[in-house]
Each structure stands twice: as C-alpha cells, then as structure tokens.
Design a protein around this motif. Structure first.
Motif, short mmCIF file in Angstrom:
data_model
loop_
_atom_site.label_atom_id
_atom_site.label_comp_id
_atom_site.label_asym_id
_atom_site.label_seq_id
_atom_site.Cartn_x
_atom_site.Cartn_y
_atom_site.Cartn_z
N VAL A 94 1.01 -1.22 -0.16
CA VAL A 94 0.05 0.26 -0.11
C VAL A 94 0.88 1.14 -0.02
CG1 VAL A 94 -1.59 1.37 1.32
CG2 VAL A 94 -1.96 -1.13 1.09
N ASP A 95 1.68 1.30 0.84
CA ASP A 95 2.68 2.56 1.02
C ASP A 95 3.53 2.57 -0.21
OD1 ASP A 95 1.79 2.87 3.61
OD2 ASP A 95 3.48 1.70 4.47
N PHE A 114 -17.77 0.91 9.16
CA PHE A 114 -16.73 -0.10 10.27
C PHE A 114 -15.48 0.03 9.36
CE2 PHE A 114 -14.64 -3.89 11.14
CZ PHE A 114 -14.86 -4.00 12.38
N ALA A 115 -15.45 -0.13 8.06
CA ALA A 115 -14.43 -0.05 7.06
C ALA A 115 -13.61 1.24 7.06
CB ALA A 115 -14.66 -0.49 5.64
N LYS A 116 -14.47 2.35 7.19
CA LYS A 116 -13.97 3.67 7.13
C LYS A 116 -13.10 3.83 8.50
CE LYS A 116 -17.06 6.08 3.85
NZ LYS A 116 -18.08 7.13 3.80
N GLU A 117 -13.63 3.27 9.28
CA GLU A 117 -13.18 3.44 10.90
C GLU A 117 -11.64 2.63 10.87
OE1 GLU A 117 -13.03 5.06 14.72
OE2 GLU A 117 -14.31 5.42 12.94
N TYR A 122 -6.33 2.26 11.59
CA TYR A 122 -5.14 1.40 11.35
C TYR A 122 -4.25 1.61 9.79
CZ TYR A 122 -7.26 -1.77 14.87
OH TYR A 122 -7.53 -2.11 16.09
N PHE A 123 -4.89 2.31 9.02
CA PHE A 123 -4.09 2.38 7.90
C PHE A 123 -3.75 4.10 7.69
CE2 PHE A 123 -7.03 -0.92 5.95
CZ PHE A 123 -6.27 -2.07 6.67
N ASN A 124 -4.13 4.94 8.72
CA ASN A 124 -3.62 6.28 8.60
C ASN A 124 -4.43 6.94 7.42
OD1 ASN A 124 -2.63 8.67 10.01
ND2 ASN A 124 -0.59 8.34 8.68
#
Length: 230
Positions: A94-95, A114-117, A122-124
């Motif tokens: 991803v990075d 939930f996914a947006k949270e 967790y993914f900044n």
C-alpha cells in the motif's frame, strides 16, 4: 525493503499515466486478518442482543445495529477494546503504491462505516475511497440489502466511476473485480504460525486459469533495497 514490493509492482503496467493508476484492495483476509473470525462479525456479536449462528443471522443483526443511533458509539467502543491484526507485508505494498501515485481504494464486504474506521485507525487514511456494504434503510437496494461482494463490488466501483488498474483480493468473492480490471492478484495468507486459514486450492486453480497472479505470504522474505530492484 521487502521482496513483495518489487513483485507487486511488476504486476502493474509501467506505461499507465498517473491519473489512471488505481489499486483496489479487498479488506478482510487481504489487508487485515480474518482469523479466527471476521472483525465485523466479532463487532456484531459483541453488540447484538441475539445469537448469531448463520450468515443470515449476521446480516439481520448488522441491519439492526446499523439502524441504531448508538452505532458510532458502538464502533468507538469496539475499537477501544479490540485490536485488529494488519498484514505488514500488505501495508508495504500500500505504501509503495501510494508513493507511485496510485489512487487507493478499499472495496470490502464489511459495513462501510466499519471499514472507514479501520482505514482511519489502522491505515492512517491511506485509502482515498472506501466502499463497503450498506445495511441502513435509506441506503438499501433490491433484496433489502446491498452486500458489497462479487458482482456487487463491480457495480459499486462503476457507480463511483472507478476503473481499477490492479485488484488485490483473497477469495472467489474478489474475482469479479479482478476480471473487471483485467489484472488481479490473489493474496494467500497461509500462515499456520498465526493460525490463518489455508485458502482452498480451487481458488488458486481458478485464479491461474483466469490469468491472475498468486502471492503466498510465506514467500515474502526480507531483502535489501538493491537486491529487489535487480
């Protein structure tokens, strides 16, 4: 640098202009662990008033929770008390894609808020767009529910004008997206030490028949930067 970065980037054409570069990722089992259970299922079990034993039970209870005015409060409480294991190798991918100028998209069967949270915590907020399942009445489609899976994922990508350059997924439910993109990677987290589930052989067989790549996590070894560039 990890070898996976080099392998992953080889799967993407080097001749795509920046604004056309879009990497779409499934979430559960691809970016985060789904062992011993999906994070969303654990969330539903924690805040539901009823037993959840089947997929139908899960959908019913998630629909009820989604309609609750306390839903956002439940989310904060859940993530405060529970942790989700993120796959570090996938975050390297991803990075790296982010640095290469790719627009990053999560397209998941998990509930969209939930996914947006997860993206935030967790993914900044590395992902520019998060597409998930909708359980709220004002968002429902035919058959009472909008489950973001298989062809539903493609429909939701199209509705937002997203044409993927590459798709990363971990199951048959992601093959429709891979076909839509014409470029897919089946991520296989066959990690017995961390009690990850083995992926069915038919997934791998079908993936190869469709001309998509497969990546086995046990093959991802640390190498120095110069070595993986060669």
């Amino acid at each position: 640098m990890k070898k996976i970065l080099f392998i992953a980037l080889l799967f993407v054409s080097q001749f795509i202009v920046a604004q056309d570069k879009v990497a779409v990722f499934d979430m559960d089992g691809t970016l985060i662990s789904e062992s011993p259970n999906y994070a969303l299922a654990e969330f539903a079990k924690e805040y539901s008033m009823n037993q959840i034993e089947t997929i139908e039970d899960l959908v019913t209870e998630l629909t009820k929770l989604s309609e609750s005015p306390k839903y956002n409060k439940y989310l904060k409480s859940f993530f405060k008390k529970n942790d989700i294991r993120v796959y570090p190798h996938m975050m390297d991918v991803v990075d790296s894609l982010k640095k290469e100028g790719y627009k990053l998209v999560i397209c998941t069967g998990s509930e969209v808020r939930f996914a947006k949270e997860v993206n935030k915590r967790y993914f900044n907020n590395a992902f520019d767009v998060v597409i998930g399942s909708e359980f709220r009445a004002e968002k429902l489609k035919a058959k009472n529910i909008n489950i973001n899976d298989k062809e539903g994922k493609v429909d939701n990508l199209k509705s937002q004008g997203i044409m993927p350059t590459i798709v990363y997924g971990n199951s048959h439910g992601d093959f429709a997206m891979m076909k839509y993109a014409g470029n897919g990677v089946l991520v296989i987290h066959d990690d017995k030490e961390n009690k990850e589930f083995d992926k069915p052989e038919e997934y791998i067989k079908e993936c190869k028949q469709l001309g998509f790549k497969t990546l086995l996590i046990s093959d991802w070894n640390l190498e120095n930067e110069e070595a993986w560039k060669k």
